[in-house]
Design a protein around this motif. Structure first.
Motif, PDB file in Angstrom:
ATOM      1  N   ASP A   1     -14.489  41.890  24.965  1.00 28.44           N
ATOM      2  CA  ASP A   1     -14.077  42.761  23.849  1.00 28.44           C
ATOM      3  C   ASP A   1     -14.885  42.374  22.615  1.00 28.44           C
ATOM      4  O   ASP A   1     -14.804  41.242  22.135  1.00 28.44           O
TER       5      ASP A   1
ATOM      6  N   PHE B   1      -5.046  40.881  21.033  1.00 27.02           N
ATOM      7  CA  PHE B   1      -5.849  41.739  21.914  1.00 27.02           C
ATOM      8  C   PHE B   1      -6.048  41.160  23.311  1.00 27.02           C
ATOM      9  O   PHE B   1      -6.225  41.914  24.270  1.00 27.02           O
TER      10      PHE B   1
ATOM     11  N   VAL C   1     -14.902  44.573  19.806  1.00 27.48           N
ATOM     12  CA  VAL C   1     -14.538  45.635  18.860  1.00 27.48           C
ATOM     13  C   VAL C   1     -14.836  45.190  17.429  1.00 27.48           C
ATOM     14  O   VAL C   1     -15.391  45.958  16.635  1.00 27.48           O
TER      15      VAL C   1
ATOM     16  N   GLN D   1     -15.268  51.757  14.295  1.00 24.39           N
ATOM     17  CA  GLN D   1     -14.689  51.695  12.946  1.00 24.39           C
ATOM     18  C   GLN D   1     -14.766  50.354  12.233  1.00 24.39           C
ATOM     19  O   GLN D   1     -14.148  50.199  11.190  1.00 24.39           O
ATOM     20  N   LYS D   2     -15.468  49.393  12.794  1.00 27.27           N
ATOM     21  CA  LYS D   2     -15.451  48.062  12.157  1.00 27.27           C
ATOM     22  C   LYS D   2     -16.815  47.789  11.527  1.00 27.27           C
ATOM     23  O   LYS D   2     -17.093  48.287  10.452  1.00 27.27           O
TER      24      LYS D   2
ATOM     25  N   THR E   1      -9.317  39.943  16.278  1.00 25.96           N
ATOM     26  CA  THR E   1      -9.030  40.532  14.969  1.00 25.96           C
ATOM     27  C   THR E   1      -7.676  40.105  14.414  1.00 25.96           C
ATOM     28  O   THR E   1      -7.467  40.121  13.204  1.00 25.96           O
TER      29      THR E   1
ATOM     30  N   PRO F   1     -10.904  55.720  21.087  1.00 24.20           N
ATOM     31  CA  PRO F   1     -11.002  54.483  20.303  1.00 24.20           C
ATOM     32  C   PRO F   1     -11.256  53.268  21.192  1.00 24.20           C
ATOM     33  O   PRO F   1     -11.323  53.381  22.418  1.00 24.20           O
ATOM     34  N   GLY F   2     -11.362  52.096  20.562  1.00 27.64           N
ATOM     35  CA  GLY F   2     -11.636  50.860  21.289  1.00 27.64           C
ATOM     36  C   GLY F   2     -10.700  50.644  22.478  1.00 27.64           C
ATOM     37  O   GLY F   2     -11.121  50.145  23.522  1.00 27.64           O
ATOM     38  N   SER F   3      -9.445  51.049  22.331  1.00 25.05           N
ATOM     39  CA  SER F   3      -8.484  50.856  23.425  1.00 25.05           C
ATOM     40  C   SER F   3      -8.901  51.620  24.679  1.00 25.05           C
ATOM     41  O   SER F   3      -8.588  51.199  25.803  1.00 25.05           O
TER      42      SER F   3
HETATM   43  C1  LIG Z   1     -10.351  43.039  19.130  1.00 28.40           C
HETATM   44  C2  LIG Z   1      -9.844  44.446  19.262  1.00 28.40           C
HETATM   45  N1  LIG Z   1      -9.769  45.009  20.479  1.00 28.40           N
HETATM   46  C3  LIG Z   1      -9.330  46.260  20.647  1.00 28.40           C
HETATM   47  C4  LIG Z   1      -8.934  47.038  19.593  1.00 28.40           C
HETATM   48  C5  LIG Z   1      -8.445  48.423  19.807  1.00 28.40           C
HETATM   49  O1  LIG Z   1      -9.279  49.339  19.188  1.00 28.40           O
HETATM   50  P1  LIG Z   1      -8.710  50.774  18.690  1.00 28.40           P
HETATM   51  O2  LIG Z   1      -7.677  50.490  17.669  1.00 28.40           O
HETATM   52  O3  LIG Z   1      -9.943  51.440  18.164  1.00 28.40           O
HETATM   53  O4  LIG Z   1      -8.158  51.434  19.880  1.00 28.40           O
HETATM   54  C6  LIG Z   1      -8.991  46.503  18.297  1.00 28.40           C
HETATM   55  C7  LIG Z   1      -8.561  47.274  17.127  1.00 28.40           C
HETATM   56  O5  LIG Z   1      -8.435  46.810  16.042  1.00 28.40           O
HETATM   57  C8  LIG Z   1      -9.459  45.177  18.137  1.00 28.40           C
HETATM   58  O6  LIG Z   1      -9.546  44.630  16.925  1.00 28.40           O
END
Ligand SMILES: Cc1ncc(COP(=O)(O)O)c(C=O)c1O
Length: 405
Positions: free
Chosen positions: A181, A105, A183, A206-207, A156, A78-80
């Motif tokens: 970032d 974030f 995401v 996923q966004k 977010t 995932p984004g993390s």
């Molecule tokens: C701005 C931002 N960075 C990082 C992340 C982390 O992504 P993930 O939840 O897919 O690991 C999110 C998740 O919502 C996010 O909104």
């Protein structure tokens, strides 16, 4: 003990999830074309047919990010994981990193810097406000030994957008690399990696890409690849070391690195293809148009935005919960009675704010009208004085005033 002792205590049946409308901070709805793509036959991750598709994903990603970076690929995670990949590859213990925090974030970025042995110089802005370029410039002047500037383009947790172009210009002027970032912004708001000279960028599937969670598109400039190549000490993660991953994603003679999530990658391919078919500018305009309509509806309900108009993300609408309303109960009713998911506030905003996502395929006219109608009904049922039908009507007027090109 025999095998029967380990059977689940409750009877387990096939899992059929309910059909929700996802209008929270993510994930957003997956487009049916993308879901369909995932159901195609699994291929081996070194199958020549599959590796040809990998090349297409890379070129579609270059379009989405607006870059010619060779090192552009989706991370299996995932984004993390995309976030962590940037920090772990680019930080050598002892490096100073200017990290901007104006929401959740940015805080995660600080964690990453510190866990990878860096020294975080934190530039703080209030939740709901964008990163202040002046503060970043002051920090750069005060810390001439800083190596990297890291910030969140689309926060977010608050719905605030920061000026990535200006922040990258400042970083470059002071000889720093950038980690950005995106995401929540990729596909929903303009991002121009090459024009803005971003060094490391990551996003999430996923966004605004209308794809399920679990993949993180990333892109790195030559400056980053050189930095990683010339590192004296090994990257402190085997899985995320980009020079090792390049043997799988970067070369024509692919060698095994890890078993790529093949079906998830079909989904990403389909969603990026849809974005290319729609066109980036059209997608950005669609996100904005739906935001304008939602905003017009919220105004009739007396719901005010957290973020000042010029810094608002069209895909993430943070609004204050009207006075005297049980915000949790509203979210429960929306979910249980109407299958509509919206997001709660985080941190200082918990209990005070709702977050309405209009991301990817969830950003469409039907969703805006549905959301306003059911929200109005629920608020009215719960005793709030509302003029029935006014919210959808205001949205209709906004659509009529902003035709799609
Ligand atoms: C701005 C931002 N960075 C990082 C992340 C982390 O992504 P993930 O939840 O897919 O690991 C999110 C998740 O919502 C996010 O909104």
């Amino acid at each position: 003990m025999n095998t029967e002792d380990f059977r689940p205590e409750k009877e387990v049946k096939i899992f059929y999830p309910p059909q929700r409308v996802l209008m929270g901070p993510g994930p957003s709805d997956t487009h049916p074309r993308v879901l369909n793509a995932m159901a195609r036959p699994t291929l081996g991750h070194l199958d020549p047919v599959f590796t040809e598709m990998m090349e297409e994903i890379k070129s579609l990603m270059r379009y989405a990010f607006q870059t010619k970076n060779r090192m552009t690929f989706p991370v299996s995670g995932p984004g993390s994981v995309g976030m962590e990949m940037c920090f772990v590859n680019m930080i050598v213990p002892g490096d100073k990193v200017i990290v901007c925090r104006n929401g959740v974030f940015g805080g995660r970025m600080i964690e990453n810097v510190e866990r990878h042995g860096g020294i975080a110089v934190v530039v703080e802005d209030k939740w709901g406000e964008p990163v202040d370029p002046q503060k970043v410039e002051d920090a750069l002047k005060k810390n001439p030994d800083a190596k990297i500037v890291a910030f969140v383009h689309a926060e977010t947790s608050t719905g605030a957008s920061s000026d990535a172009k200006t922040l990258c210009e400042l970083a470059r002027k002071h000889d720093c690399l950038t980690i950005v970032d995106t995401v929540t912004s990729l596909g929903g708001s303009p991002i121009k990696v090459d024009e803005w000279e971003i060094d490391a960028i990551y996003s999430g599937s996923q966004k605004c890409l209308s794809c399920p969670p679990g993949l993180s598109p990333v892109s790195f400039s030559e400056r980053v690849t050189d930095l990683v190549k010339n590192r004296k000490e090994k990257v402190h993660s085997w899985f995320m070391d980009i020079s090792l991953l390049l043997n799988y994603w970067g070369s024509s003679t692919r060698t095994y690195h890890h078993t790529a999530p093949t079906n998830a990658l079909y989904a990403l391919h389909e969603s990026l293809l849809m974005l290319a078919e729609e066109g980036l500018e059209h997608s950005w305009a669609r996100h904005r148009r739906n935001y304008e309509a939602l905003k017009a509806g919220f105004a009739t309900l007396g719901m005010n935005y957290v973020v000042q108009e010029e810094y608002r993300l069209p895909q993430l609408n943070s609004v204050f919960v009207p006075e005297g309303v049980d915000e949790k109960e509203v979210r429960r009713r929306l979910l249980d009675d109407y299958n509509l998911e919206i997001g709660a506030g985080l941190g200082d905003f918990a209990g005070k704010v709702w977050r309405f996502g209009l991301m990817g395929t969830s950003s469409r006219v039907e969703n805006v009208l549905f959301c306003l109608n059911v929200l109005e009904s629920v608020l009215s049922d719960m005793g709030m004085k509302v003029e029935r039908g006014a919210a959808a009507s205001a949205a209709h007027q906004s659509y009529a005033a902003n035709p799609m090109f």
